[in-house]
Design an enzyme around this catalytic site. Structure first.
Site, PDB file in Angstrom:
ATOM      1  N   ARG A1027      -5.255  -8.959  -2.955  1.00 52.01           N
ATOM      2  CA  ARG A1027      -4.309 -10.072  -2.843  1.00 52.01           C
ATOM      3  C   ARG A1027      -4.983 -11.337  -3.378  1.00 52.01           C
ATOM      4  NH1 ARG A1027      -2.688 -10.553   3.018  1.00 52.01           N
ATOM      5  NH2 ARG A1027      -1.512  -8.654   2.597  1.00 52.01           N
ATOM      6  N   ARG A1096      -5.408 -18.343   5.311  1.00 54.54           N
ATOM      7  CA  ARG A1096      -5.038 -17.602   4.112  1.00 54.54           C
ATOM      8  C   ARG A1096      -4.325 -18.518   3.110  1.00 54.54           C
ATOM      9  NH1 ARG A1096      -3.160 -11.761   6.441  1.00 54.54           N
ATOM     10  NH2 ARG A1096      -5.094 -11.265   7.537  1.00 54.54           N
ATOM     11  N   LYS A1166      -5.906 -13.794  11.975  1.00 53.87           N
ATOM     12  CA  LYS A1166      -5.453 -14.439  10.740  1.00 53.87           C
ATOM     13  C   LYS A1166      -4.792 -15.788  11.033  1.00 53.87           C
ATOM     14  CE  LYS A1166      -1.400 -11.410  10.774  1.00 53.87           C
ATOM     15  NZ  LYS A1166      -0.784 -10.289  10.076  1.00 53.87           N
ATOM     16  N   LYS A1168      -2.193 -18.797   9.163  1.00 55.04           N
ATOM     17  CA  LYS A1168      -1.321 -19.045   8.017  1.00 55.04           C
ATOM     18  C   LYS A1168      -0.722 -20.445   8.068  1.00 55.04           C
ATOM     19  CE  LYS A1168      -0.014 -14.176   7.727  1.00 55.04           C
ATOM     20  NZ  LYS A1168       1.064 -13.190   7.847  1.00 55.04           N
ATOM     21  N   CYS A1387       9.122  -5.695   2.996  1.00 55.89           N
ATOM     22  CA  CYS A1387       7.671  -5.609   2.792  1.00 55.89           C
ATOM     23  C   CYS A1387       7.355  -4.350   1.989  1.00 55.89           C
ATOM     24  CB  CYS A1387       6.963  -5.570   4.133  1.00 55.89           C
ATOM     25  SG  CYS A1387       7.182  -3.976   4.953  1.00 55.89           S
ATOM     26  N   CYS A1393       0.918   1.058   2.493  1.00 63.04           N
ATOM     27  CA  CYS A1393       0.501   0.353   3.700  1.00 63.04           C
ATOM     28  C   CYS A1393       0.186   1.333   4.816  1.00 63.04           C
ATOM     29  CB  CYS A1393       1.581  -0.616   4.144  1.00 63.04           C
ATOM     30  SG  CYS A1393       1.088  -1.421   5.666  1.00 63.04           S
ATOM     31  N   CYS A1432       6.998  -1.858   9.712  1.00 60.22           N
ATOM     32  CA  CYS A1432       6.402  -1.845  11.051  1.00 60.22           C
ATOM     33  C   CYS A1432       6.560  -3.232  11.654  1.00 60.22           C
ATOM     34  CB  CYS A1432       4.921  -1.440  10.968  1.00 60.22           C
ATOM     35  SG  CYS A1432       3.828  -2.799  10.556  1.00 60.22           S
ATOM     36  N   CYS A1436       5.540  -8.461   7.973  1.00 54.08           N
ATOM     37  CA  CYS A1436       5.137  -9.171   6.758  1.00 54.08           C
ATOM     38  C   CYS A1436       6.303  -9.858   6.031  1.00 54.08           C
ATOM     39  CB  CYS A1436       4.431  -8.217   5.792  1.00 54.08           C
ATOM     40  SG  CYS A1436       2.874  -7.630   6.455  1.00 54.08           S
TER      41      CYS A1436
HETATM   42  S1  SF4 Z   1       5.280  -5.163   7.814  1.00 51.49           S
HETATM   43 FE1  SF4 Z   1       4.018  -3.456   8.415  1.00 51.49          FE
HETATM   44  S2  SF4 Z   1       4.612  -1.853   7.022  1.00 51.49           S
HETATM   45 FE2  SF4 Z   1       5.299  -3.717   6.108  1.00 51.49          FE
HETATM   46  S3  SF4 Z   1       3.650  -4.306   4.776  1.00 51.49           S
HETATM   47 FE3  SF4 Z   1       3.368  -5.379   6.682  1.00 51.49          FE
HETATM   48  S4  SF4 Z   1       1.982  -4.093   7.808  1.00 51.49           S
HETATM   49 FE4  SF4 Z   1       2.805  -2.824   6.172  1.00 51.49          FE
END
Ligand code: SF4
Length: 1534
Positions: A1027, A1096, A1166, A1168, A1387, A1393, A1432, A1436
């Site tokens: 990244r 970040r 983290k 942000k 995401c 991931c 998940c 993100c």
């Molecule tokens: S929300 Fe969860 S599944 Fe999606 S990119 Fe982020 S860590 Fe991975």
């Protein structure tokens, strides 16, 4: 008027007019074919075609460069394509022909050598599925070329038009076919429809032989235009034809098939067992041809039919010619004298050779004909009776019954013009004799045109039948080596000679292979030596050595290598030349007979299969069908094919030369290409030499059609190419074969439909490697435990996220401390057959997906569950299960809680195991999570095993935490540098995986490949995500190009624009990690602190319409970003210094870094920061640890910021202690001090954040625990200043504004839609290429938005048109998407991931598509509804702030959230849990409809669902779990 002189020109012109693309096959690129120079002329004159809009594309291809390969690309992209070629390429192209037959391609074939070609090139491909047309004069060449193109377009199927150019060399020039006629016949409208259709086939292999479902041609066929252009109804075509819906009762018959089928449909039966879509029948082709020829007739007066008859209407005999010079034969017959044998004889030639229309033949032949001589110009005779003889014979016999004319076959060699009369006399003398002899040869049999004594007619005895040997010879020529060749005359005749020594043959093959292998070694050594006179041989030898195992390449190079060695003349060269035959790679075959099938286990078949060697076997079965039943029942033949298929490693084909010749060739080519053993079983029912052709044909037909001898091909590796392993080339299957396939299909289908079962299926499907590995691992463990005292304890775990594994390992350590011999293994690594021998077994398993076993326990569970012979009476066992009692809120799903553990416990009990203690259960909902239950259970276990009261147990070392790793890393160095050097693995150590995050890179593995690689005993497919750090998401065009190059050369060829405005690369393998990092830095970007427990990337609104403010806000973002950068020099040392730079500090060095802000342990979690400029909240200012809301001064310039703190998204499902939170207002701060204010907030978090529990470490929890006022006070205290009163502000939305916008300075900005931020090229949308090309000329900048889209920013007026053109050219100007799609984001999730529980980026676009219909129906296409998805709960894509969100719970299952604020101001709330697509649609569709009908003016979707009471509003994060219905399975709204 210009005129046409040669057949090549006539064909070339029609092809040019009728094609989009022409593949012109030439002897070499410097040597023209009979067509190519005309194409060149047309192209030079820019002559326009009729089918293509403009000038057709001409692709010149060498004849030996697999020319038909060039056809796939154009035909699959909807181009009308044509090939012009000599006949020499056809047989080798059979694998392509089968596939291309399903496209409207035309192949014009000039038969070679001109004047005396071998027509076996045509008969060999007669079953490939193409329609075959023959022309025999200049005029016919033009008319039938046109027919071929019209036929292809109207039938949608491939057509081959062939001709011998010498036949027309003395013809008078002809006029050009008029463009009107061509236009009219071609049916350009239909052609346009093809041009719009792109094939979905992507590989060369998919859908092989499977008819495509494109029925464009057929639909157009129902009403073909007549000559006057008016359509005609089906069945009303010219006399003698029937429409496709009315198959003629007599229909066609051929040597290959029983009546009623056709060559076309036959080829299409080369399909998988389960598909039978509509195919083009011979009646269809008949109908189209009649229609086309009727048009030609009314334009020109010239008549055509499927067979061309010339001669008296009352002829008593006829010559059926399949060869050269029909004109000459016709004129000699016509001028026969009274005394000639051939008086009153007619001549018949096929115009439509395939499909073979028996009925048309009968119509063409006068009823008076009693005898028919069939002349076949087939030089490479492979079967005793020629294919055309069999065609004619079957047609006449089956249609005319006993009254049928007698048919006598002749083999036509080369005839001088002057000997034709003599030849005809001989032919008719035999034909009309009392007992005509079959198969007489006429003319020079070798086709030689050399002067010398010629034979007009020569009697020669029929050859013994050795068809398959000859076919092998035809296909492989000088490469063929037959290991057990006794005498060619024996093969196929019986079993006594061949069956004698298969083992001998096999042994000799192995010896031969070893011999060549040795030779390859010698060549390799020679290539490195200096023993040659010149350097030339080395070069050639090296090249050859590299290609030695590839037959095509090696044999191509061999003559050159030999020549170079001969020229060199050195002793070394002569030495190699003494074995020069070995430079060629042989096609090695063992020939056997059906005698082997009586004792398969001891036969050569078994030896070959068991060896796995790359050996080809041809097994000839000569038992006639009628006799097989009478065979000795006690000596039942076994099915060799089935035996070989069950072996699993062999290519198997079942063929019959008198049923499908082309399939025999195809099977032999495939067998040879297959790496491993191949078995081709060949049928040749044969009694004795006097067998009649009809007999053999009928026996073959019966055997094939009744399923006794099915035709098929089986390639066990076909699945790797996306192809079905089994291809049925005939219609019926024997029952045993059906059963085999059903079993195999079942497994394959199951694996496809349920990839989650894949591992267990492939496990049970004989993965020997894994078994061996398991055995070794366990033996090694046992060896280690040898010598230890105490009772054995085997601990088996199944774990996805590490909890069960860690618990198992800890239990193991504790057991050891108590004197037990403990062994800890993943369940799947344990050899199941040993389970019954264990004394004490403890299983620890967590719960995955919908109550399933974790990945590394699934095979074990399948084995335990399904085993019938596992006896555990001597085993004591117990189970500890880990789960979450609230994970499945629905009542009917409650049983999923700890299901794997509970199931295992019950099953082990059933198998006789004795319980050591009862099952223990850990629940994530308990105060200490699963530890609560575990802490009660473990002491019980020790007590039961008698080791509960052991004293002096040493203290266990505390577990290593992230904080320990950071502290011990020497400012983020760890052992990263050493790990990068380690080439034995694609991975880095676990601790380094934590540390590399701080450097901007995560290790991941391709989850799509996990199971497969595991089954193969390989480590996961590791790669890295990188990244970048890009404050405010602003990149220059140069940087864009550099990022593009990194993705292309070092990553997976795509880039992701992230939700935090930066570039992300995926799929960077370890070896490319450092070059990628260096390339990013060379682009004046960095990756430091893009991930990890640091501040970040700092975001900033993109503001295309306010460039001045953007400049200031962006400067502030950059300043904050730079100010909060870590100071460690580790990044520079590890990634940027080259390998020779000695001045590198790595772990262990005495020199220490210093982190003035962060200290050695950095932040707890983290951090942000974002800036939003009202009215745009496109960076989701409430979702970050610090959110800065820009405040404009009176002067329109940036004045300062309202500062929010404590926003954050990450959550753990069902863990109420975790929640998303929106930022809380601290107050106002001037722009000059904002970086300091941010620093102080960060430092208070650094010192007060929870470093013990990472799930509770974000700033949001620190503030909530501390109270906002206390936190603010601490910040102000540290800062020495106070926040001012917040200034008023207002947000409108958090989405992007697409399309062109002008800023206050008159500069232009275009916001383009990049779905989910993925930059990639696809066949339809070359987005990545387009952006790269734009970057080459763009003078402004690129801005990445927080919604994963892209702005082409700062386009000056004088560049505007160029940019618009380029955007259009690459389809990047399209923003015409639904409001829902434009407002959605997802995401990455699968496959890269590691945290993903469900698909996201790959699935959201599909879901949106499924909802768009409802939006359209209700007039809401343009309505913006913010919808987000993540794989998940890490969040993100900031799902908790969306109006509607889906968060992955298990594969295919999502939690649904509703009620977020439209401009990112309010969190949403859980509405439904663990729902699948069907339920999502069931909820969303009526809800969207209701929204359309019942919403108030301007009411947003998120507000609407709250107003109607579907969901309670979430006022702030701590309410997130409040007011969620106990039963989140609410009634579906109506
Ligand atoms: S929300 Fe969860 S599944 Fe999606 S990119 Fe982020 S860590 Fe991975």
């Amino acid at each position: 008027m210009t005129s046409i002189l040669t057949a090549g020109e006539a064909v070339a012109r029609i092809a040019y007019l009728s094609s989009d693309v022409i593949v012109s096959v030439q002897p070499s690129l410097a040597t023209d074919s009979e067509f190519s120079n005309f194409f060149k002329q047309y192209a030079e004159n820019r002559a326009s075609g009729l089918i293509c809009k403009g000038v057709p594309e001409i692709q010149s291809v060498r004849h030996n460069a697999d020319p038909l390969l060039s056809l796939y690309q154009p035909v699959r992209s909807g181009k009308i394509a044509t090939v012009t070629t000599g006949s020499g390429i056809l047989v080798k192209s059979i694998p392509h022909l089968y596939r291309l037959a399903n496209y409207p391609v035309v192949i014009h074939v000039s038969l070679h050598p001109t004047g005396n070609p071998d027509y076996s090139d045509i008969t060999s491909i007669r079953n490939a599925g193409f329609t075959l047309l023959q022309s025999t004069s200049l005029q016919e060449a033009q008319d039938l070329a046109l027919t071929a193109h019209a036929l292809a377009i109207r039938s949608g199927k491939g057509v081959i038009h062939f001709f011998d150019a010498a036949n027309s060399q003395n013809d008078q020039p002809i006029a050009h076919e008029s463009r009107d006629l061509v236009m009219n016949v071609l049916n350009t409208e239909l052609a346009r429809q093809y041009q719009g259709v792109k094939s979905e086939e992507l590989s060369l292999y998919v859908s092989e032989g499977r008819p495509l479902t494109r029925n464009i041609g057929l639909s157009g066929m129902d009403a073909p235009p007549l000559a006057n252009g008016s359509p005609v109804a089906s069945g009303q075509a010219s006399p003698g034809t029937t429409g496709p819906q009315q198959p003629s009762s007599a229909s066609s018959s051929s040597s290959e098939r029983h009546s009623g089928s056709s060559a076309v449909s036959e080829a299409e039966s080369a399909t998988t067992v389960d598909s039978q879509p509509r195919s083009v029948s011979s009646d269809d082709i008949d109908f189209i041809c009649s229609s086309v020829w009727s048009q030609i007739r009314s334009f020109t007066g010239r008549q055509y039919g499927p067979f061309n008859y010339t001669g008296p209407a009352n002829a008593s005999s006829a010559l059926f010619l399949f060869g050269s010079d029909p004109g000459l034969f016709a004129s000699e017959l016509a001028s026969a004298h009274h005394a000639d044998f051939f008086r009153d004889a007619g001549l018949i030639t096929p115009v439509l050779y395939r499909p073979w229309l028996a009925e048309r033949l009968l119509e063409a032949l006068p009823r008076s004909v009693r005898r028919v001589a069939v002349l076949e110009q087939i030089r490479k005779r492979t079967t005793k009776w020629g294919p055309v003889l069999l065609d004619v014979l079957m047609s006449l016999k089956s249609s005319a019954g006993p009254q049928a004319p007698a048919v006598v076959g002749f083999q036509l060699g080369y005839l001088e013009e002057t000997t034709i009369v003599q030849a005809l006399s001989g032919i008719f003398q035999n034909l009309l004799g009392q007992s005509p002899i079959q198969n007489l040869e006429v003319g020079a049999p070798d086709g030689s045109r050399q002067p010398g004594p010629r034979r007009g007619l020569e009697l020669s005895p029929p050859k013994l039948e050795n068809a398959y040997m000859k076919i092998l010879d035809q296909v492989f020529a000088e490469r063929l080596y037959i290991a057990n060749k006794q005498s060619s005359n024996n093969v196929g005749l019986g079993d006594q000679a061949i069956s004698a020594s298969p083992e001998y043959g096999f042994g000799s093959l192995l010896a031969r292979k070893a011999h060549r292998q040795r030779f390859v070694g010698e060549v390799q050594a020679a290539a490195k030596s200096h023993d040659f006179t010149t350097n030339t041989p080395q070069k050639w030898l090296t090249q050859w050595a590299l290609a030695a195992s590839n037959a095509v390449e090696a044999n191509k190079l061999a003559p050159d290598v030999i020549q170079r060695l001969a020229t060199d003349g050195s002793p070394a060269a002569n030495q190699l030349l003494s074995s020069k035959g070995l430079f060629f790679k042989e096609s090695q075959w063992l020939i056997g007979s059906d005698a082997w099938s009586y004792d398969l286990g001891n036969s050569g078949v078994h030896h070959v299969l068991a060896s796995g060697e790359n050996v080809n076997m041809l097994i000839i079965d000569s038992t006639p069908y009628s006799e097989h039943a009478a065979h000795d029942a006690a000596r039942r033949k076994k099915d060799i094919g089935l035996y070989a298929m069950n072996f699993g490693n062999a290519y198997v084909a079942s063929v019959a030369v008198y049923s499908s010749y082309t399939q025999v060739l195809q099977a032999m080519l495939e067998a040879e290409a297959f790496e491993g053993p191949s078995v081709v079983m060949a049928y040749l029912p044969y009694n004795h030499e006097e067998d009649s052709p009809l007999n053999v044909l009928q026996e073959t037909k019966k055997a094939v059609d009744l399923g006794y001898w099915p035709l098929y091909r089986w390639d066990p590796k076909a699945g790797d190419k996306g192809e079905e392993p089994f291809k049925l080339d005939s219609e019926r299957l024997k029952q045993e074969l059906q059963e085999f396939l059903r079993r195999d299909n079942h497994l394959t289908q199951l694996m496809r439909r349920h990839p989650e079962f894949h591992a267990s299926l492939s496990e049970s499907y004989g993965s020997e490697v894994r078994k061996v590995q398991k055995r070794k691992a366990k033996d090694a463990y046992e060896a280690l435990l040898e010598g230890l005292q105490g009772a054995p304890l085997t601990i088996l775990f199944a774990s996805d996220n590490g909890n069960a594994e860690n618990l198992a390992k800890r239990l193991g350590r504790r057991g050891k401390a108590r004197g037990l011999k403990t062994m800890v293994m993943a369940m799947d690594d344990f050899p199941l057959e040993d389970l019954g021998n264990e004394e004490n077994v403890v299983c620890i398993t967590s719960t995955a997906g919908q109550g399933e076993f974790p990945q590394n326990g699934r095979n074990f569970w399948e084995g335990v569950k399904n085993s019938t012979d596992l006896d555990l009476v001597n085993v004591s066992f117990t189970v500890f299960a880990l789960g979450d009692s609230h994970y499945w809120p629905r009542k009917e799903d409650k049983h999923y809680y700890n299901k794997p553990g509970k199931d295992l416990f019950v099953r082990l009990t059933t198998l006789g195991g004795k319980q050591i203690v009862d099952i223990g259960m850990g629940d994530d909902q308990d105060p200490d999570g699963y530890q609560t239950g575990y802490n009660e259970w473990e002491p019980k276990l020790w007590d039961a095993m008698g080791v509960g009261n052991v004293e002096n147990i040493p203290d266990e070392p505390p577990p290593i935490t992230n904080e320990d790793i950071k502290l011990g890393s020497n400012y983020l160095r760890g052992t990263i540098a050493e790990g990068l050097q380690d080439q034995s693995t694609g991975a880095i150590s676990a601790a380094d995986q934590q540390l590399t995050k701080f450097h901007g890179t995560y290790m991941q593995d391709d989850r799509d490949l996990r199971d497969e690689r595991k089954a193969q005993g390989l480590e996961p497919a590791y790669s890295f995500m990188i990244r970048c750090r890009l404050p405010g998401g602003v990149a220059t065009p140069d940087q864009w190009q550099q990022m593009d190059a990194i993705a292309s050369h070092l990553g997976n060829e795509t880039m992701k624009l992230t939700t935090r405005q930066t570039f992300q690369f995926h799929g960077v393998v370890k070896g490319k990690l450092k070059p990628a990092m260096q390339a990013i830095n060379q682009a004046l970007m960095t990756t430091i602190a893009a991930c990890g427990d640091v501040n970040r990337n700092v975001m900033c609104s993109s503001l295309p319409e306010m460039s001045e403010l953007h400049r200031e806000a962006h400067a502030a973002a950059k300043k904050i970003s730079d100010h909060l950068l870590p100071s460690t020099t580790a990044y520079h040392e590890i990634w940027l210094k080259d390998d020779n730079d000695k001045n590198v500090q790595v772990a262990g060095d005495a020199v220490q870094d210093f982190e003035p802000l962060y200290g050695p342990t950095y932040l707890p979690r983290k951090f942000k920061i974002t800036i939003a400029v009202p009215p745009h909240n496109d960076t989701d200012v409430y979702a970050h640890d610090i959110g800065c809301i820009a405040i404009k001064g009176e002067d329109g310039k940036l004045q300062g910021f309202n500062v929010l703190a404590g926003g954050g998204m990450g959550v753990t499902h069902n863990m109420k202690k975790t929640y998303p939170q929106t930022g809380r207002m601290l107050g106002y701060c001037d722009k000059d001090a904002i970086h300091i204010a941010c620093e102080k907030i960060m430092l208070v978090q650094k010192d007060n954040g929870d470093r013990k529990n990472r799930k509770h470490a974000r700033l949001k929890y620190t503030i909530d625990d501390m109270g906002l006022d206390v936190f603010k006070g601490k910040v102000e205290e540290l800062w020495g200043q106070k926040f001012g009163e917040p200034k008023p502000f207002h947000f409108d939305s958090n989405i992007d504004t697409f399309g062109w916008q002008k800023d206050e300075r008159g500069m232009n900005h275009f916001t383009m839609f990049i779905e989910n931020g993925r930059i990639e090229d696809t066949a339809d949308f070359p987005m990545k290429t387009g952006l790269r090309e734009i970057a080459k000329v763009h003078k402004g900048e690129f801005r990445l938005t927080g919604n994963q889209h892209l702005i082409l920013a700062n386009v000056a007026e004088d560049q505007l048109d160029t940019m618009k053109d380029m955007l259009k050219q690459y389809k990047l100007d399209n923003t015409n998407f639904s409001g829902l799609r434009l407002s959605s984001s997802a995401c990455v999730a699968f496959p890269t991931c590691g945290l993903a529980m469900a698909e996201s980026e790959r699935y959201l676009p599909e879901l949106v598509t499924k909802l768009e219909g409802v939006l359209e129906e209700n007039g809401m296409r343009q309505e913006s509804i913010v919808m987000r998805m993540t794989g998940c709960p890490n969040g993100c894509a900031r799902p908790w702030l969306a109006e509607v969100a889906f968060v992955g719970k298990a594969y295919g299952a999502y939690n649904m959230y509703l009620g977020g604020g439209y401009h990112g101001n309010r969190l949403n709330k859980l509405y439904r849990s663990s729902i699948k697509e069907e339920e999502i649609l069931d909820i969303m569709k009526p809800l969207l409809k209701r929204y359309a009908l019942e919403r108030n003016d301007g009411e947003r979707f998120g507000d609407f669902v709250i107003r109607i009471g579907m969901i309670k509003p979430t006022k702030e994060g701590r309410d997130f779990h409040e007011d969620v219905s106990d039963d989140v399975e609410l009634a579906i709204p109506t």
